[in-house]
Design a protein around this motif. Sequence first.
Motif, PDB file in Angstrom:
ATOM      1  N   LEU A  35       0.789  -1.228   0.000  1.00 37.63           N
ATOM      2  CA  LEU A  35       0.000   0.000   0.000  1.00 37.63           C
ATOM      3  C   LEU A  35       0.823   1.282   0.000  1.00 37.63           C
ATOM      4  O   LEU A  35       0.388   2.290  -0.552  1.00 37.63           O
ATOM      5  CB  LEU A  35      -0.945   0.016   1.214  1.00 37.63           C
ATOM      6  N   ILE A  36       1.997   1.256   0.628  1.00 32.34           N
ATOM      7  CA  ILE A  36       2.773   2.493   0.790  1.00 32.34           C
ATOM      8  C   ILE A  36       4.113   2.456   0.068  1.00 32.34           C
ATOM      9  O   ILE A  36       4.482   3.408  -0.614  1.00 32.34           O
ATOM     10  CB  ILE A  36       2.995   2.789   2.294  1.00 32.34           C
ATOM     11  N   TRP A  37       4.880   1.377   0.196  1.00 33.64           N
ATOM     12  CA  TRP A  37       6.232   1.365  -0.355  1.00 33.64           C
ATOM     13  C   TRP A  37       6.282   1.169  -1.870  1.00 33.64           C
ATOM     14  O   TRP A  37       7.064   1.830  -2.544  1.00 33.64           O
ATOM     15  CB  TRP A  37       7.097   0.277   0.283  1.00 33.64           C
ATOM     16  N   LEU A  38       5.498   0.258  -2.406  1.00 34.78           N
ATOM     17  CA  LEU A  38       5.659  -0.106  -3.820  1.00 34.78           C
ATOM     18  C   LEU A  38       4.904   0.771  -4.825  1.00 34.78           C
ATOM     19  O   LEU A  38       5.478   1.136  -5.856  1.00 34.78           O
ATOM     20  CB  LEU A  38       5.313  -1.579  -4.018  1.00 34.78           C
ATOM     21  N   PRO A  39       3.647   1.112  -4.607  1.00 34.63           N
ATOM     22  CA  PRO A  39       2.955   1.927  -5.626  1.00 34.63           C
ATOM     23  C   PRO A  39       3.651   3.233  -6.004  1.00 34.63           C
ATOM     24  O   PRO A  39       3.660   3.592  -7.185  1.00 34.63           O
ATOM     25  CB  PRO A  39       1.568   2.172  -5.006  1.00 34.63           C
ATOM     26  N   PRO A  40       4.271   3.958  -5.057  1.00 32.22           N
ATOM     27  CA  PRO A  40       4.941   5.202  -5.470  1.00 32.22           C
ATOM     28  C   PRO A  40       6.063   5.012  -6.483  1.00 32.22           C
ATOM     29  O   PRO A  40       6.378   5.940  -7.234  1.00 32.22           O
ATOM     30  CB  PRO A  40       5.478   5.775  -4.152  1.00 32.22           C
ATOM     31  N   ALA A  41       6.688   3.848  -6.528  1.00 34.64           N
ATOM     32  CA  ALA A  41       7.729   3.609  -7.538  1.00 34.64           C
ATOM     33  C   ALA A  41       7.121   3.705  -8.934  1.00 34.64           C
ATOM     34  O   ALA A  41       7.724   4.283  -9.852  1.00 34.64           O
ATOM     35  CB  ALA A  41       8.365   2.241  -7.331  1.00 34.64           C
ATOM     36  N   TYR A  42       5.943   3.159  -9.100  1.00 35.80           N
ATOM     37  CA  TYR A  42       5.265   3.170 -10.391  1.00 35.80           C
ATOM     38  C   TYR A  42       4.725   4.564 -10.704  1.00 35.80           C
ATOM     39  O   TYR A  42       4.757   5.003 -11.854  1.00 35.80           O
ATOM     40  CB  TYR A  42       4.153   2.120 -10.398  1.00 35.80           C
ATOM     41  N   ILE A  43       4.267   5.266  -9.689  1.00 34.58           N
ATOM     42  CA  ILE A  43       3.768   6.630  -9.893  1.00 34.58           C
ATOM     43  C   ILE A  43       4.930   7.562 -10.237  1.00 34.58           C
ATOM     44  O   ILE A  43       4.800   8.418 -11.122  1.00 34.58           O
ATOM     45  CB  ILE A  43       2.984   7.109  -8.660  1.00 34.58           C
ATOM     46  N   ALA A  44       6.078   7.398  -9.580  1.00 30.67           N
ATOM     47  CA  ALA A  44       7.260   8.218  -9.903  1.00 30.67           C
ATOM     48  C   ALA A  44       7.668   8.001 -11.350  1.00 30.67           C
ATOM     49  O   ALA A  44       7.986   8.943 -12.070  1.00 30.67           O
ATOM     50  CB  ALA A  44       8.419   7.871  -8.956  1.00 30.67           C
ATOM     51  N   GLN A  45       7.626   6.752 -11.794  1.00 28.00           N
ATOM     52  CA  GLN A  45       7.973   6.455 -13.181  1.00 28.00           C
ATOM     53  C   GLN A  45       6.964   7.106 -14.136  1.00 28.00           C
ATOM     54  O   GLN A  45       7.345   7.645 -15.173  1.00 28.00           O
ATOM     55  CB  GLN A  45       8.024   4.953 -13.387  1.00 28.00           C
ATOM     56  N   ALA A  46       5.692   7.080 -13.770  1.00 27.37           N
ATOM     57  CA  ALA A  46       4.664   7.722 -14.609  1.00 27.37           C
ATOM     58  C   ALA A  46       4.897   9.227 -14.695  1.00 27.37           C
ATOM     59  O   ALA A  46       4.719   9.824 -15.764  1.00 27.37           O
ATOM     60  CB  ALA A  46       3.272   7.424 -14.053  1.00 27.37           C
ATOM     61  N   LEU A  47       5.285   9.835 -13.594  1.00 29.12           N
ATOM     62  CA  LEU A  47       5.559  11.272 -13.609  1.00 29.12           C
ATOM     63  C   LEU A  47       6.748  11.606 -14.508  1.00 29.12           C
ATOM     64  O   LEU A  47       6.690  12.557 -15.289  1.00 29.12           O
ATOM     65  CB  LEU A  47       5.830  11.780 -12.187  1.00 29.12           C
ATOM     66  N   ILE A  48       7.811  10.834 -14.412  1.00 28.56           N
ATOM     67  CA  ILE A  48       9.016  11.080 -15.211  1.00 28.56           C
ATOM     68  C   ILE A  48       8.756  10.831 -16.696  1.00 28.56           C
ATOM     69  O   ILE A  48       9.160  11.609 -17.552  1.00 28.56           O
ATOM     70  CB  ILE A  48      10.196  10.213 -14.728  1.00 28.56           C
ATOM     71  N   TYR A  49       8.059   9.735 -17.014  1.00 32.42           N
ATOM     72  CA  TYR A  49       7.801   9.373 -18.413  1.00 32.42           C
ATOM     73  C   TYR A  49       6.525  10.019 -18.963  1.00 32.42           C
ATOM     74  O   TYR A  49       6.196   9.827 -20.124  1.00 32.42           O
ATOM     75  CB  TYR A  49       7.707   7.851 -18.568  1.00 32.42           C
ATOM     76  N   ARG A  50       5.818  10.724 -18.116  1.00 29.53           N
ATOM     77  CA  ARG A  50       4.595  11.448 -18.501  1.00 29.53           C
ATOM     78  C   ARG A  50       3.522  10.547 -19.102  1.00 29.53           C
ATOM     79  O   ARG A  50       3.049  10.769 -20.215  1.00 29.53           O
ATOM     80  CB  ARG A  50       4.930  12.594 -19.446  1.00 29.53           C
TER      81      ARG A  50
END
Length: 171
Positions: free
Chosen positions: A69-84
């Motif tokens: 719930l907390i540690w793993l999803p932000p990795a994917y969201i950070a990638q979405a932000l960088i790759y738009r």
Amino acid sequence: SIAQRLDVCNDEFDMKRCCAMVLYSGVILGLCCELMFNHIFPVIFAGETRPIILAVKMTLFDGFINAPLIWLPPAYIAQALIYRYPKREAIQKYVTDVKENGLLKKYWSLWLPASLTNFMFVPAHFRVAFVAGVSFFWMIILSLVANKGDQDVDSCPVEPEPRLLAPRAMD
């Protein structure tokens, strides 16, 4: 960078991928671990006085509540932000990696023993530093899983070998 070298079909350095992992590990994990381990866990587990039971409870909470719930999803969201690309797509990729690529099993195989060691033997003020050390290896695994395409070795584009202008006798 290490994870990118281990990719089956990737032979070029991807700065965006590296930035996404740095954003995730530095900002998200560093800050969240500090808050979780040093401020939230002492409140949640305040009544537990037996050190081994406390370490087991914190490890299980961290692995089975915090991780998905907390540690793993932000990795994917950070990638979405960088790759738009859309955050919804990032969450769908996360769910796919959990269900089909064994993301949580990989997480648990590294982090459950590491967390138990951390909570049992590492002084509270060094716990975030311990996590940072283990995270070096986790970032390699996560980067490989999160950036895994549907490619395998056989589907990689094959570049023809360069022709020699003057071939040698035994070539």
